[in-house]
Enzyme design. Structure first.
Site, PDB file in Angstrom:
ATOM      1  N   HIS A 117      51.080  58.399   4.925  1.00 50.42           N
ATOM      2  CA  HIS A 117      52.036  59.481   4.709  1.00 50.42           C
ATOM      3  C   HIS A 117      53.064  59.646   5.822  1.00 50.42           C
ATOM      4  O   HIS A 117      53.840  60.598   5.795  1.00 50.42           O
ATOM      5  CB  HIS A 117      51.292  60.804   4.497  1.00 50.42           C
ATOM      6  CG  HIS A 117      50.557  60.872   3.196  1.00 50.42           C
ATOM      7  ND1 HIS A 117      51.201  60.891   1.980  1.00 50.42           N
ATOM      8  CD2 HIS A 117      49.232  60.927   2.925  1.00 50.42           C
ATOM      9  CE1 HIS A 117      50.313  60.961   1.004  1.00 50.42           C
ATOM     10  NE2 HIS A 117      49.113  60.967   1.543  1.00 50.42           N
TER      11      HIS A 117
ATOM     12  N   GLN B 230      38.121  56.951   0.739  1.00 47.49           N
ATOM     13  CA  GLN B 230      38.519  58.282   0.296  1.00 47.49           C
ATOM     14  C   GLN B 230      38.143  58.480  -1.175  1.00 47.49           C
ATOM     15  O   GLN B 230      38.497  57.679  -2.034  1.00 47.49           O
ATOM     16  CB  GLN B 230      40.021  58.493   0.491  1.00 47.49           C
ATOM     17  CG  GLN B 230      40.406  58.610   1.941  1.00 47.49           C
ATOM     18  CD  GLN B 230      41.816  59.143   2.157  1.00 47.49           C
ATOM     19  OE1 GLN B 230      42.365  58.954   3.239  1.00 47.49           O
ATOM     20  NE2 GLN B 230      42.392  59.816   1.176  1.00 47.49           N
TER      21      GLN B 230
ATOM     22  N   GLU C 298      38.949  60.807  -4.064  1.00 45.60           N
ATOM     23  CA  GLU C 298      39.990  61.791  -4.345  1.00 45.60           C
ATOM     24  C   GLU C 298      40.475  61.763  -5.791  1.00 45.60           C
ATOM     25  O   GLU C 298      41.633  62.057  -6.075  1.00 45.60           O
ATOM     26  CB  GLU C 298      41.162  61.613  -3.377  1.00 45.60           C
ATOM     27  CG  GLU C 298      41.637  60.206  -3.186  1.00 45.60           C
ATOM     28  CD  GLU C 298      42.616  60.065  -2.033  1.00 45.60           C
ATOM     29  OE1 GLU C 298      43.095  61.080  -1.514  1.00 45.60           O
ATOM     30  OE2 GLU C 298      42.913  58.910  -1.657  1.00 45.60           O
TER      31      GLU C 298
ATOM     32  N   ASP D 109      44.213  65.671  -3.273  1.00 42.49           N
ATOM     33  CA  ASP D 109      44.400  64.795  -4.424  1.00 42.49           C
ATOM     34  C   ASP D 109      43.297  64.988  -5.463  1.00 42.49           C
ATOM     35  O   ASP D 109      43.534  64.821  -6.664  1.00 42.49           O
ATOM     36  CB  ASP D 109      44.455  63.336  -3.979  1.00 42.49           C
ATOM     37  CG  ASP D 109      45.826  62.957  -3.429  1.00 42.49           C
ATOM     38  OD1 ASP D 109      46.820  63.605  -3.819  1.00 42.49           O
ATOM     39  OD2 ASP D 109      45.913  62.031  -2.616  1.00 42.49           O
TER      40      ASP D 109
END
Length: 239
Positions: free
Chosen positions: A36, A137, A139, A165
């Site tokens: 990000h 992750q 999500e 998310d």
């Protein structure tokens, strides 16, 4: 008394000096957010280099599951990678293979930082390389359905709950919605049962303590940007 968890923060600012400053604290690691934040390979290299001047471990949240991306992150000396959007055990097996020499597909060179710039023998470099941690992750609702199988994949060091998310995948816009919290508790329990790291992002110490009581033991708390903004706001004009 020694805490039963590890603490780090996201670093989103393209500067090795941020890493140096954070290295003066009692954090255990930093997670450099290449997903990000606008961080190219050369910048990531300098930021990981900065961790060598501190006691901090460097993790990199990679932008995509790609052999070249995984190879680069580990060759420059990251202790591990945080991997977004692992939705199945097959996804987990693929990324572990990219990160491993033994039983995997990681390309070898003795020249990068992780191998001591050629100063280590091949056997030792391979051993060190295969110690890199892969944290997946969780999500999405698909990931929740396969979370036990993901946790069971050899080479997966931990599960990391991506609550934002995860909420979006449920059609929600609040990571503290009851359904998201229930899913979070489930993922943490699965990770602990499998003997893996139970990780998550939290906004501050109150959430850290809340989820530590539920078994979370690998926390990314806030980010360099948020910590800077909060610190500046604390001394700014009230209105």
């Amino acid at each position: 008394m020694t805490q039963a968890y590890q603490l780090g923060t996201f670093v989103k600012t393209a500067s090795p000096h941020i890493i140096e400053v954070l290295g003066t604290t009692k954090l255990d690691f930093v997670c450099i957010d290449a997903e990000h934040a606008p961080l190219d390979r050369a910048t990531l290299d300098m930021m990981v280099l900065a961790t060598r001047a501190t006691k901090l471990k460097a993790f990199i949240r990679i932008a995509e599951v790609n052999p070249a991306v995984v190879l680069s992150a580990l060759d420059i000396g990251a202790a591990g990678i945080l991997v977004p959007h692992i939705d199945s055990a097959e996804d987990a097996r693929k990324v572990v293979a990219m990160a491993r020499y033994k039983g995997g597909s990681r390309g070898y060179s003795s020249s990068p930082r992780f191998a001591g710039y050629g100063s280590l023998g091949m056997k030792e470099a391979l051993r060190i390389g295969d110690e890199a941690q892969v944290i997946c992750q969780i999500e999405s609702e698909d990931a929740l359905k396969d979370v036990e199988a993901i946790a069971a994949v050899p080479g997966v060091a931990g599960l990391f709950v991506g609550r934002a998310d995860l909420a979006l995948s449920m059609g929600l816009d609040n990571p503290r919605e009851p359904r998201v919290l229930e899913a979070t508790h489930h993922v943490l329990a699965v990770a602990k049962k499998a003997g893996k790291l139970a990780g998550m992002f939290v906004g501050g110490n109150a959430e850290r303590d809340e989820f530590a009581a539920l078994g979370a033991d690998w926390f990314i708390v806030s980010s360099d940007q948020t910590l800077l903004r909060q610190g500046a706001q604390a001394i700014a004009h009230a209105n």
